[in-house]
Design a protein around this motif. Sequence first.
Motif, PDB file in Angstrom:
ATOM      1  N   PRO A  20      88.521 132.133 101.048  1.00 19.59           N
ATOM      2  CA  PRO A  20      89.921 132.164 101.489  1.00 19.59           C
ATOM      3  C   PRO A  20      90.057 132.150 103.008  1.00 19.59           C
ATOM      4  CG  PRO A  20      89.231 134.363 100.860  1.00 19.59           C
ATOM      5  CD  PRO A  20      88.061 133.462 100.572  1.00 19.59           C
ATOM      6  N   THR A  21      89.493 131.142 103.636  1.00 16.15           N
ATOM      7  CA  THR A  21      89.564 131.021 105.093  1.00 16.15           C
ATOM      8  C   THR A  21      90.642 130.017 105.478  1.00 16.15           C
ATOM      9  OG1 THR A  21      87.942 129.225 105.174  1.00 16.15           O
ATOM     10  CG2 THR A  21      87.096 131.492 105.259  1.00 16.15           C
ATOM     11  N   ALA A  22      91.048 130.071 106.742  1.00 13.16           N
ATOM     12  CA  ALA A  22      92.037 129.114 107.231  1.00 13.16           C
ATOM     13  C   ALA A  22      91.494 127.696 107.154  1.00 13.16           C
ATOM     14  CB  ALA A  22      92.428 129.464 108.667  1.00 13.16           C
ATOM     15  N   GLN A  23      90.202 127.545 107.409  1.00 11.71           N
ATOM     16  CA  GLN A  23      89.599 126.215 107.385  1.00 11.71           C
ATOM     17  C   GLN A  23      89.622 125.612 105.981  1.00 11.71           C
ATOM     18  OE1 GLN A  23      88.281 128.934 108.722  1.00 11.71           O
ATOM     19  NE2 GLN A  23      87.980 128.490 110.899  1.00 11.71           N
ATOM     20  N   GLU A  24      89.291 126.423 104.980  1.00  9.02           N
ATOM     21  CA  GLU A  24      89.300 125.926 103.604  1.00  9.02           C
ATOM     22  C   GLU A  24      90.732 125.667 103.142  1.00  9.02           C
ATOM     23  OE1 GLU A  24      86.843 124.937 101.779  1.00  9.02           O
ATOM     24  OE2 GLU A  24      85.334 125.492 103.275  1.00  9.02           O
ATOM     25  N   GLN A  25      91.659 126.509 103.565  1.00 12.05           N
ATOM     26  CA  GLN A  25      93.050 126.279 103.202  1.00 12.05           C
ATOM     27  C   GLN A  25      93.536 124.961 103.776  1.00 12.05           C
ATOM     28  OE1 GLN A  25      96.281 129.372 103.226  1.00 12.05           O
ATOM     29  NE2 GLN A  25      97.090 128.106 104.882  1.00 12.05           N
ATOM     30  N   LEU A  26      93.167 124.658 105.012  1.00 14.54           N
ATOM     31  CA  LEU A  26      93.602 123.417 105.639  1.00 14.54           C
ATOM     32  C   LEU A  26      93.107 122.202 104.856  1.00 14.54           C
ATOM     33  CD1 LEU A  26      95.047 121.974 107.920  1.00 14.54           C
ATOM     34  CD2 LEU A  26      92.964 122.210 109.313  1.00 14.54           C
ATOM     35  N   LYS A  27      91.883 122.272 104.330  1.00 11.91           N
ATOM     36  CA  LYS A  27      91.363 121.166 103.517  1.00 11.91           C
ATOM     37  C   LYS A  27      92.245 120.925 102.294  1.00 11.91           C
ATOM     38  CE  LYS A  27      86.470 121.862 104.726  1.00 11.91           C
ATOM     39  NZ  LYS A  27      85.129 122.234 104.190  1.00 11.91           N
ATOM     40  N   VAL A  28      92.651 122.017 101.638  1.00 11.05           N
ATOM     41  CA  VAL A  28      93.503 121.902 100.454  1.00 11.05           C
ATOM     42  C   VAL A  28      94.866 121.338 100.843  1.00 11.05           C
ATOM     43  CG1 VAL A  28      94.639 123.169  98.591  1.00 11.05           C
ATOM     44  CG2 VAL A  28      92.313 123.780  99.266  1.00 11.05           C
ATOM     45  N   VAL A  29      95.423 121.830 101.945  1.00 14.15           N
ATOM     46  CA  VAL A  29      96.733 121.375 102.384  1.00 14.15           C
ATOM     47  C   VAL A  29      96.706 119.881 102.718  1.00 14.15           C
ATOM     48  CG1 VAL A  29      98.501 121.602 104.179  1.00 14.15           C
ATOM     49  CG2 VAL A  29      97.478 123.640 103.168  1.00 14.15           C
ATOM     50  N   LYS A  30      95.621 119.418 103.304  1.00 13.45           N
ATOM     51  CA  LYS A  30      95.506 117.987 103.614  1.00 13.45           C
ATOM     52  C   LYS A  30      95.569 117.146 102.341  1.00 13.45           C
ATOM     53  CE  LYS A  30      92.968 118.260 107.997  1.00 13.45           C
ATOM     54  NZ  LYS A  30      91.663 118.021 108.686  1.00 13.45           N
ATOM     55  N   ARG A  31      94.886 117.592 101.287  1.00  7.72           N
ATOM     56  CA  ARG A  31      94.932 116.861 100.017  1.00  7.72           C
ATOM     57  C   ARG A  31      96.342 116.909  99.425  1.00  7.72           C
ATOM     58  NH1 ARG A  31      89.795 119.446  99.341  1.00  7.72           N
ATOM     59  NH2 ARG A  31      90.698 121.063  97.991  1.00  7.72           N
ATOM     60  N   THR A  32      96.962 118.075  99.509  1.00  5.37           N
ATOM     61  CA  THR A  32      98.322 118.233  99.009  1.00  5.37           C
ATOM     62  C   THR A  32      99.283 117.273  99.704  1.00  5.37           C
ATOM     63  OG1 THR A  32      98.032 120.540  98.369  1.00  5.37           O
ATOM     64  CG2 THR A  32     100.272 119.855  98.930  1.00  5.37           C
ATOM     65  N   CYS A  33      99.143 117.163 100.999  1.00  4.42           N
ATOM     66  CA  CYS A  33     100.081 116.357 101.775  1.00  4.42           C
ATOM     67  C   CYS A  33      99.948 114.864 101.502  1.00  4.42           C
ATOM     68  CB  CYS A  33      99.923 116.661 103.260  1.00  4.42           C
ATOM     69  SG  CYS A  33     100.595 118.292 103.698  1.00  4.42           S
ATOM     70  N   HIS A  89      99.954 124.284 109.229  1.00  9.68           N
ATOM     71  CA  HIS A  89      99.045 123.443 108.444  1.00  9.68           C
ATOM     72  C   HIS A  89      99.792 122.283 107.788  1.00  9.68           C
ATOM     73  CE1 HIS A  89      95.556 126.548 107.790  1.00  9.68           C
ATOM     74  NE2 HIS A  89      95.578 126.031 109.004  1.00  9.68           N
ATOM     75  N   LEU A  90     100.977 122.557 107.255  1.00  8.18           N
ATOM     76  CA  LEU A  90     101.757 121.507 106.601  1.00  8.18           C
ATOM     77  C   LEU A  90     102.244 120.472 107.617  1.00  8.18           C
ATOM     78  CD1 LEU A  90     103.805 123.689 104.091  1.00  8.18           C
ATOM     79  CD2 LEU A  90     102.169 121.899 103.462  1.00  8.18           C
ATOM     80  N   GLN A  91     102.712 120.922 108.761  1.00  8.87           N
ATOM     81  CA  GLN A  91     103.168 119.992 109.791  1.00  8.87           C
ATOM     82  C   GLN A  91     102.046 119.052 110.219  1.00  8.87           C
ATOM     83  OE1 GLN A  91     106.026 123.264 111.946  1.00  8.87           O
ATOM     84  NE2 GLN A  91     105.068 121.763 113.258  1.00  8.87           N
ATOM     85  N   GLN A  92     100.907 119.632 110.493  1.00 10.18           N
ATOM     86  CA  GLN A  92      99.781 118.838 110.973  1.00 10.18           C
ATOM     87  C   GLN A  92      99.316 117.837 109.913  1.00 10.18           C
ATOM     88  OE1 GLN A  92      95.633 120.552 111.627  1.00 10.18           O
ATOM     89  NE2 GLN A  92      96.445 120.572 113.710  1.00 10.18           N
ATOM     90  N   SER A  93      99.165 118.333 108.679  1.00 13.39           N
ATOM     91  CA  SER A  93      98.597 117.501 107.616  1.00 13.39           C
ATOM     92  C   SER A  93      99.582 116.463 107.103  1.00 13.39           C
ATOM     93  CB  SER A  93      98.145 118.400 106.454  1.00 13.39           C
ATOM     94  OG  SER A  93      97.206 119.356 106.900  1.00 13.39           O
ATOM     95  N   LEU A  94     100.828 116.866 106.896  1.00 12.39           N
ATOM     96  CA  LEU A  94     101.816 115.918 106.396  1.00 12.39           C
ATOM     97  C   LEU A  94     102.178 114.892 107.466  1.00 12.39           C
ATOM     98  CD1 LEU A  94     103.597 114.974 104.121  1.00 12.39           C
ATOM     99  CD2 LEU A  94     105.308 116.670 104.791  1.00 12.39           C
ATOM    100  N   GLY A  95     102.233 115.332 108.717  1.00 20.34           N
ATOM    101  CA  GLY A  95     102.506 114.383 109.791  1.00 20.34           C
ATOM    102  C   GLY A  95     101.492 113.261 109.811  1.00 20.34           C
ATOM    103  N   TYR A  96     100.215 113.615 109.641  1.00 23.36           N
ATOM    104  CA  TYR A  96      99.147 112.610 109.632  1.00 23.36           C
ATOM    105  C   TYR A  96      99.261 111.710 108.407  1.00 23.36           C
ATOM    106  CZ  TYR A  96      94.470 110.594 109.361  1.00 23.36           C
ATOM    107  OH  TYR A  96      93.415 109.719 109.261  1.00 23.36           O
ATOM    108  N   ALA A  97      99.513 112.310 107.229  1.00 25.10           N
ATOM    109  CA  ALA A  97      99.611 111.530 105.995  1.00 25.10           C
ATOM    110  C   ALA A  97     100.787 110.558 106.048  1.00 25.10           C
ATOM    111  CB  ALA A  97      99.747 112.470 104.793  1.00 25.10           C
ATOM    112  N   LEU A  98     101.885 110.962 106.669  1.00 26.19           N
ATOM    113  CA  LEU A  98     103.037 110.074 106.806  1.00 26.19           C
ATOM    114  C   LEU A  98     102.737 108.916 107.757  1.00 26.19           C
ATOM    115  CD1 LEU A  98     105.886 112.736 107.034  1.00 26.19           C
ATOM    116  CD2 LEU A  98     105.523 111.126 105.157  1.00 26.19           C
TER     117      LEU A  98
END
Length: 313
Positions: A20-33, A89-98
Amino acid sequence: MAKIIIALGGNALQSGKEAPTAQEQLKVVKRTCEYIAELSARGYDIALVHGNGPQVGRIILAGETARKVVPPMPFDVCGAMSQGYIGYHLQQSLGYALKKRNLNYPVVTLTTQVVVERNDPAFTKPTKPIGPFYTAQEANFLSQNEGYVMREDSGRGWRRVVASPKPRKIVEIDAVRALWDNMVVVACGGGGVPVLENPDGTLEGVDAVIDKDYAAELLAEQVQADILLILTAVERVAIRFGTPAQEDLPSLTWAQAHRYVEEGQFGVGSMLPKVQAAMAFVKANPDKRAIITSLDKAVAALDGKSGTVITYA
């Protein structure tokens, strides 16, 4: 362009299989986005609401562990902190995916306060799970030594539970409406920071966690969304869940859902608030629909090929 409020469940933000680290969470959020960006690419106008149970639990636990060095933050402040880092995390990941899809509009997180009532009965009966899962032995220790209220969560283990009052008013709703047309808004994170409204109009934070599904429903009503899309760990709502007689439901009317709620078919800390939020939305908007499904089936569900569609009639 159809307006959709998307309520993201915990599995869309964090994997139960990884640390449950920030780094692992970011990986999941990137896939979600990637999934969320695909919805935007299909022409849907979206806003996001996310949960924060595991995250706010860890923030609180960190503060309590370090109390000899720094004072622990109040519960409402911890909720606001979780809005900030999950939103980042959502801003960073979704911004890139968009941008990969040539959709060049910003994603913004709005720290959101949500008014609850002082006399809400939830304050006398905590039900909202936060933090990690524990064994029965660990749960008993925390109950005896820390005074936590612990409850078994749908066969997955034991978790701490806190009061979960119903949301009554979104303080920053005018800001959400103003931002809606030009960007993706992340609002009511973790259900919103719960606050009490004093007679003089001032706001006061309170120790509680608002269920994000109820907050998403309120937001969907107040921005006049066309669809409330609740994403969770399962493809469809089911009755007799986890038994050999489990039955997945492709559709539900309000009356059918009400009957199953009365029968106790849905877990209090898991599916029940999702079904009740969907029911509230279609009752208030009889010509609209709510959908409950898994993240990977979101596109198919909007096409009518997956998920559980809840309608008023």
